[in-house]
Design an enzyme around this catalytic site. Structure first.
Site, PDB file in Angstrom:
ATOM      1  N   LYS A 191      12.059 -10.739   4.501  1.00 27.24           N
ATOM      2  CA  LYS A 191      11.495  -9.700   3.636  1.00 27.24           C
ATOM      3  C   LYS A 191      12.447  -8.528   3.482  1.00 27.24           C
ATOM      4  CE  LYS A 191      10.319  -6.492   6.883  1.00 27.24           C
ATOM      5  NZ  LYS A 191      10.361  -5.016   6.855  1.00 27.24           N
ATOM      6  N   THR A 248       7.309  -3.543   2.113  1.00 29.49           N
ATOM      7  CA  THR A 248       8.733  -3.231   2.147  1.00 29.49           C
ATOM      8  C   THR A 248       9.348  -3.236   0.756  1.00 29.49           C
ATOM      9  OG1 THR A 248       8.784  -4.343   4.288  1.00 29.49           O
ATOM     10  CG2 THR A 248      10.889  -3.798   3.333  1.00 29.49           C
TER      11      THR A 248
END
Length: 332
Positions: A191, A248
């Site tokens: 991620k 994120t």
């Protein structure tokens, strides 16, 4: 009754300091190990980590030390050193770790060179330590300020995982228990690379539709790699995968997304990283993720494009054009 009484936290960056706050609020004595003497001095004198988490008053149960020997009395360790420094940190811890003390791995990344996940690094450096993985959508500043957060606490030993979760849980910090450590690790590692890509999209002004498409296709890449490593799809569909990816990739608070924003805005990587104290894990993990995908035969075009941009092998516009010109295919 709580099995754990004294938590040691390795790494006094923003996330390590925030987790020290969590443990203290959960009723544990906390020893926070910092590499930087000024952080130890700041916490002792001002009850604040002025270097990495300014403006947050730290709980009185937190004591800061510079030497790993200061963790010798701890019965629970949270390892929050950056992924590329975890091996050296755990080697330094090893002589001071009491037998049977669980180590919770909180770094997110793939080790360069070896292409190993953090559990593999820990198994080599601390072969007798029970391991767990903590991962999920969590900004350090928000956690430190006691805002609601939910994460994944993955451990192969279900009873141990539950004991750790119960030890660190607070009314605003909720660990969900899982048994799939590989899935928790893979989600956290990939991620960060995808967040750089989303930052580039934002920096180039390509719009919310492109942003949503990138997150979705990035999640498909994350899932493919995780399953090739032996993870379960349902794990990466949870907090430690999809949840962490959405957070994120959606806020400039993310260190990795902020790097991408700078790159998309025309900065060089050196300029994008200038003046940043905290580590953007995706910058170091991108080449390792690319190499690991190649080794496993997993197609990850977005991560490969990010790695090429960071390595200076491709310009941003050319990388974007390359992704948009890929052959049409089934979404499944």
């Amino acid at each position: 009754m709580n099995r754990f009484k004294h938590a040691g936290v390795i790494g006094a960056g923003a996330w390590g300091t925030a987790l020290a706050q969590v443990c203290a609020r959960a009723g544990l004595a906390v020893t926070l190990q910092a590499r930087e003497p000024e952080v130890v001095e700041s916490i002792a004198a001002r009850r604040e980590n002025t270097l990495f988490l300014p403006g947050v008053a730290l709980e009185p149960e937190i004591a800061a030390v510079a030497d790993m020997a200061g963790l010798s009395s701890c019965d629970l360790i949270l390892a929050v050193a950056p992924a590329q420094h975890l091996r050296s940190a755990l080697k330094a811890l090893a002589p001071h770790l009491r037998a049977g003390t669980p180590v919770v791995l909180c770094a997110k990344g793939v080790e360069q060179g070896t292409l190993k996940l953090m559990t593999e690094v820990a198994a080599e450096t601390l072969p007798d330590a029970p391991l767990a993985v903590l991962s999920g959508p969590s900004f350090a500043g928000e956690v430190a300020r006691n805002l609601p957060t939910a994460v994944t606490l993955a451990c192969e030993d279900e009873a141990l995982g539950r004991a750790i979760a119960e030890a660190i849980a607070t009314p605003t910090f909720r660990p969900y228990i899982a048994g799939d450590m590989i899935g928790a690790e893979a989600g956290g590692a990939v991620k960060n690379v995808l967040a750089i890509a989303c930052g580039i999209v934002e920096g180039k002004g390509l719009g919310r539709s492109a942003h949503a498409a990138l997150i979705t296709r990035g999640f498909a890449e994350l899932t493919r790699l995780a399953m090739a490593l032996g993870a379960r799809a349902e794990t990466v569909a949870g907090l430690c995968g999809l949840g962490d990816l959405v957070l994120t990739c959606s806020s400039p608070q993310s260190r990795n997304m902020s790097v991408g924003l700078a790159l998309g805005g025309g900065m060089t990587l050196t300029e994008a990283l200038a003046g940043k104290l905290s580590v953007a894990e995706g910058v170091a993990s991108a080449p390792a993720v690319r190499d690991l995908a190649t080794r496993l035969g997993v197609e990850m075009p977005i991560c490969q494009a990010v790695a090429a941009i960071l390595a200076g092998e491709a310009q941003v516009d050319a990388a974007i054009a390359g992704l948009l010109s890929r052959p049409l295919k089934s979404e499944a």
